[in-house]
Design a protein around this motif. Structure first.
Motif, mmCIF file in Angstrom:
data_model
loop_
_atom_site.group_PDB
_atom_site.id
_atom_site.type_symbol
_atom_site.label_atom_id
_atom_site.label_comp_id
_atom_site.label_asym_id
_atom_site.label_seq_id
_atom_site.Cartn_x
_atom_site.Cartn_y
_atom_site.Cartn_z
ATOM 1 N N GLY A 132 0.701 -1.193 -0.106
ATOM 2 C CA GLY A 132 0.189 0.004 0.149
ATOM 3 C C GLY A 132 0.803 1.150 0.144
ATOM 4 N N LEU A 133 2.056 1.102 -0.613
ATOM 5 C CA LEU A 133 2.825 2.369 -0.661
ATOM 6 C C LEU A 133 2.619 3.339 -1.494
ATOM 7 N N LEU A 134 1.891 3.082 -2.689
ATOM 8 C CA LEU A 134 1.559 4.010 -3.867
ATOM 9 C C LEU A 134 0.671 5.126 -3.314
ATOM 10 N N PRO A 135 -0.494 5.162 -2.806
ATOM 11 C CA PRO A 135 -1.323 6.071 -2.179
ATOM 12 C C PRO A 135 -0.383 6.836 -1.283
ATOM 13 N N TRP A 136 0.451 6.675 -0.562
ATOM 14 C CA TRP A 136 1.286 7.361 0.309
ATOM 15 C C TRP A 136 2.148 8.366 -0.649
ATOM 16 N N VAL A 137 2.641 7.808 -1.763
ATOM 17 C CA VAL A 137 3.531 8.626 -2.544
ATOM 18 C C VAL A 137 2.660 9.754 -3.380
ATOM 19 N N VAL A 138 1.599 9.390 -3.915
ATOM 20 C CA VAL A 138 0.416 10.191 -4.441
ATOM 21 C C VAL A 138 0.137 11.226 -3.543
ATOM 22 N N ALA A 139 -0.104 11.040 -2.233
ATOM 23 C CA ALA A 139 -0.684 12.202 -1.140
ATOM 24 C C ALA A 139 0.311 13.200 -1.088
ATOM 25 N N PHE A 140 1.784 13.122 -1.550
ATOM 26 C CA PHE A 140 2.770 14.099 -1.427
ATOM 27 C C PHE A 140 2.167 15.296 -2.255
ATOM 28 N N TRP A 141 1.423 14.962 -3.480
ATOM 29 C CA TRP A 141 1.021 16.123 -4.213
ATOM 30 C C TRP A 141 -0.512 16.711 -3.944
ATOM 31 N N VAL A 142 -0.994 16.160 -2.835
ATOM 32 C CA VAL A 142 -2.388 16.462 -2.339
ATOM 33 C C VAL A 142 -2.391 17.402 -1.092
ATOM 34 N N ASP A 143 -2.778 18.745 -1.348
ATOM 35 C CA ASP A 143 -2.912 19.564 -0.348
ATOM 36 C C ASP A 143 -3.827 19.387 0.733
ATOM 37 N N ASP A 144 -5.132 19.335 0.429
ATOM 38 C CA ASP A 144 -6.445 18.976 1.354
ATOM 39 C C ASP A 144 -6.215 17.924 2.164
ATOM 40 N N PRO A 145 -5.995 18.219 3.517
ATOM 41 C CA PRO A 145 -5.569 17.354 4.556
ATOM 42 C C PRO A 145 -6.610 15.894 4.415
ATOM 43 N N ARG A 146 -7.808 16.365 4.150
ATOM 44 C CA ARG A 146 -8.775 15.182 4.371
ATOM 45 C C ARG A 146 -8.691 14.376 3.113
ATOM 46 N N TRP A 147 -8.432 14.724 1.888
ATOM 47 C CA TRP A 147 -8.001 14.066 0.932
ATOM 48 C C TRP A 147 -6.663 13.168 1.233
ATOM 49 N N LYS A 148 -5.596 13.734 1.887
ATOM 50 C CA LYS A 148 -4.519 13.371 2.031
ATOM 51 C C LYS A 148 -4.377 12.249 3.033
ATOM 52 N N LEU A 149 -5.305 12.329 4.010
ATOM 53 C CA LEU A 149 -5.635 11.319 5.079
ATOM 54 C C LEU A 149 -6.354 10.252 4.304
ATOM 55 N N ALA A 150 -7.160 10.559 3.303
ATOM 56 C CA ALA A 150 -8.024 9.409 2.800
ATOM 57 C C ALA A 150 -7.034 8.530 1.973
ATOM 58 N N LEU A 151 -6.000 9.135 1.347
ATOM 59 C CA LEU A 151 -5.063 8.353 0.660
ATOM 60 C C LEU A 151 -4.173 7.507 1.570
ATOM 61 N N TRP A 152 -3.770 7.971 2.518
ATOM 62 C CA TRP A 152 -2.999 7.207 3.552
ATOM 63 C C TRP A 152 -4.033 6.170 4.258
ATOM 64 N N ALA A 153 -5.112 6.435 4.380
ATOM 65 C CA ALA A 153 -5.992 5.348 4.903
ATOM 66 C C ALA A 153 -6.186 4.167 3.850
#
Length: 373
Positions: A132-153
């Motif tokens: 599940g590492l890919l969503p964590w990598v993608v989250a670097f380019w996401v600013d909204d904390p809710r979407w970032k947290l969703a990608l981490w989840a």
């Protein structure tokens, strides 16, 4: 061919030193609940799972690598886990990149450690290959904390699902080894001869039990600290005694009917259950601390729900794991308090929850302690 590790082995001083970071991480995670809102509660669960996955990867690494465990690998992982713990308060804000980078870094260190040991773990693939590492990598380019947290989840969910799906089969391990052979040929570096290993049950049970002891210790600390900071009266004394009794009951249930050195439950079931119990006890600890501050008043609704639901989940998992179907009736107490206890004082809520745990202990005390699933 899979080699089962049967010789008993206990946690080393290095592993115990590694666990000290978990103490700090759990304390930092609990602070997220002090002023809870939707984002902070979601962050608590996602960040807790991420930190637990890192701890689990290094625990499995030390378990399978055994005498080949490298001090340098464990200390590098400890540094990365410490960075994650330090970043928790602002993990969805200013320190989000630090938390994510440390998670990716520690996942890579654990995986590389296993690869260099020449041993492939069969029963918990997340330690060897985090899916599940890919969503964590993608989250670097996401600013909204809710979407970032969703990608981490999504990332931690993918990791857990992949590890729980099925134990690794020899054919997949052969493919894994073949990829490393090709990589070694391209880089012209020697590759270790791989052997497939299963985890040593007694060592894993001991390590999981030590983690539970850490969160129980955090619970005792929060309860004692909260009692010490308020003016004492009969209500505060009642919460202190009932809360301490509740924690004793959870300790007894966990180490007689849960995590110990004789538990032979397959890791793909045992480890997720451990995550649920660890999170539940952490929430119970926070709830008891809050109750001490509101001894004569009703608990805030959200705090009451977190406390009661966490206890119901912890007890329910114990009943399910041991097939104690009649014990499920006792869960009516915490669930009823969560739904209808808004007018009860905090002291009455804690006393009722402690009584439910006492009933659970009484029921289980009449049963032999099973150590296998």
């Amino acid at each position: 061919m899979t080699e089962q590790m049967t010789s008993d082995r206990h946690a080393t001083w290095l592993e115990l030193f590694f666990d000290l970071v978990v103490v700090a991480a759990v304390a930092q995670l609990t602070h997220l609940l002090v002023h809870p809102d939707g984002l902070r509660i979601a962050a608590f669960f996602v960040l807790y799972t991420a930190i637990w996955l890192v701890w689990t990867s290094f625990t499995v690494y030390a378990n399978v690598a055994s005498e080949r465990t490298r001090t340098r690998t464990m200390l590098l992982g400890m540094i990365g886990l410490a960075a994650m713990a330090a970043a928790v308060p602002e993990a969805t804000g200013a320190h989000s990149a630090v938390f994510a980078a440390a998670y990716l870094y520690t996942s890579g260190v654990a995986s590389q450690g296993l690869t260099r040991s020449g041993r492939l773990v069969m029963s918990w693939s997340a330690a060897q290959r985090n899916a599940g590492l890919l969503p964590w990598v993608v989250a670097f380019w996401v600013d909204d904390p809710r979407w970032k947290l969703a990608l981490w989840a999504l990332g931690v969910a993918m990791t857990l699902a992949s590890a729980m799906a099925a134990p690794a089969d020899p054919a997949r391990m052969e493919e894994f080894q073949e990829r490393f052979r090709e990589r070694a040929e391209r880089s012209r570096r020697p590759m270790p001869a791989f052997e497939m290993r299963d985890v040593q049950g007694s060592h894993l049970g001991e390590r999981l039990g030590l983690f539970v002891m850490i969160v129980l210790g955090e619970a005792v600390l929060q309860l004692v600290t909260a009692i010490g900071e308020v003016e004492w009266g009969w209500s505060q004394v009642g919460i202190g005694l009932a809360g301490f009794g509740l924690l004793i009951g959870l300790w007894w249930l966990n180490f007689r009917f849960g995590f110990d050195e004789e538990n032979q439950t397959p890791p793909r079931f045992l480890l997720p259950a451990h995550l649920v119990v660890a999170v539940s006890i952490t929430l119970i600890a926070f709830g008891l601390g809050t109750a001490a501050e509101h001894a004569t008043d009703p608990l805030p609704d959200l705090h009451r729900w977190l406390l009661c639901a966490a206890l119901a989940l912890c007890l329910g998992l114990c009943a399910l794991a041991n097939r104690a179907w009649r014990a499920f009736a006792i869960l009516a107490v915490p669930l009823g308090l969560a739904a209808f206890g808004s007018y009860l004082s905090a002291v009455l809520t804690v006393v009722a929850l402690a009584a439910a745990v006492a009933a659970f202990v009484t029921y289980f005390n009449r049963r032999p302690a099973p150590h296998s699933a």
